[in-house]
Design an enzyme around this catalytic site. Structure first.
Site: not given
Length: 260
Positions: A154, A158, A189
């Site tokens: 991840y 990014k 989220t």
């Protein structure tokens, strides 16, 4: 608000920040082309935009698959006549180190989080050029700058988004296309909910969110609508001299790294 009257906006991701951004741009008058893989979320967003009287086409799309992205953009352009704005928000968030993340998971993170931005640019930028330019905003993360443990794939994606944003900004500036990224901290989220349940499927989500918020100097997590407002600014004519930059929206999180 009429800051997007006559504009057509493509948004990837139909939950969380993507959902909030689609709503914000629609409120500003934009026609929305939304791409998402979650059938339930797609249906809810389509219904919500319809109730609001917005022009919207929400399509079931795996944004890592070239043919699907190409067809979805073509359908949206045919429906609304062009393309002016792209917001890349779709993402997956696997956990693991370099030795615990399997190859399939690594590739999926790369193809969704970074590859989808390449694909929307590849198929969307030619349509934007026909309209004389436009704006692209890519949703990155503070983890592209200062990552945590156990998020190798991840965090790598990014960081790659920051670099791809700068590359796109330089390559298409002369065509009138501005490209920026935003880097949120912890935001309410579905991805953050999964993080809260990573160790305990029955965890109290709001208690976990309060705990996450304590890491931010403002003392809370962010809301998707707050990120959507920054994205809308960067997509608007008010940000006409902004390109090639990353804008943090992290409640001060990175301001105090190594200090607090």
């Amino acid at each position: 608000m009429n800051d997007f009257d006559g504009k057509v906006a493509l948004v990837t991701g139909t939950t969380g920040i993507g959902e909030a951004t689609a709503r914000r741009l629609a409120e500003g008058g934009a026609a929305i082309i939304a791409l998402g893989i979650d059938a339930g979320a797609n249906a809810m967003l389509q219904a919500e935009l319809n109730r609001a009287g917005a022009a919207a086409l929400v399509q079931a799309t795996d944004v890592s698959v070239p043919d699907q992205v190409e067809k979805a953009i073509a359908a949206g352009v045919q429906e609304f006549g062009g393309l002016d704005v792209i917001v890349n928000s779709a993402a997956v968030h696997p956990y693991g180190t370099a030795t615990t993340t399997d190859f399939e998971t690594w590739n999926r993170a790369m193809s969704v989080n970074v590859g989808s931005i390449y694909l929307t640019a590849r198929f969307g930028i030619p349509e934007m050029i026909k309209r004389g330019g436009g704006a692209i905003v890519n949703v990155a993360s503070v983890q592209g700058t200062a990552c945590q443990e156990n998020v190798a794939a991840y965090a790598t994606t990014k960081g790659a988004i920051h670099t791809l944003t700068r590359s796109l900004a330089l390559d298409y500036a002369r065509q009138g296309i501005r490209v920026n990224s935003v880097s949120p901290g912890s935001v309410r989220t579905p991805i953050l909910e999964r993080a809260a349940r990573a160790d305990d499927p029955n965890a109290d989500i709001e208690a976990a969110f309060r705990r996450f918020g304590e890491a931010h100097p403002l003392g809370r997590i962010g809301e998707p609508e707050e990120v959507a407002e920054l994205i809308a600014f960067l997509c608007s004519s008010k940000a006409s001299f902004c390109t090639g930059s990353d804008y943090r929206i992290d409640g001060g999180l990175l301001a105090g790294i190594g200090v607090r």
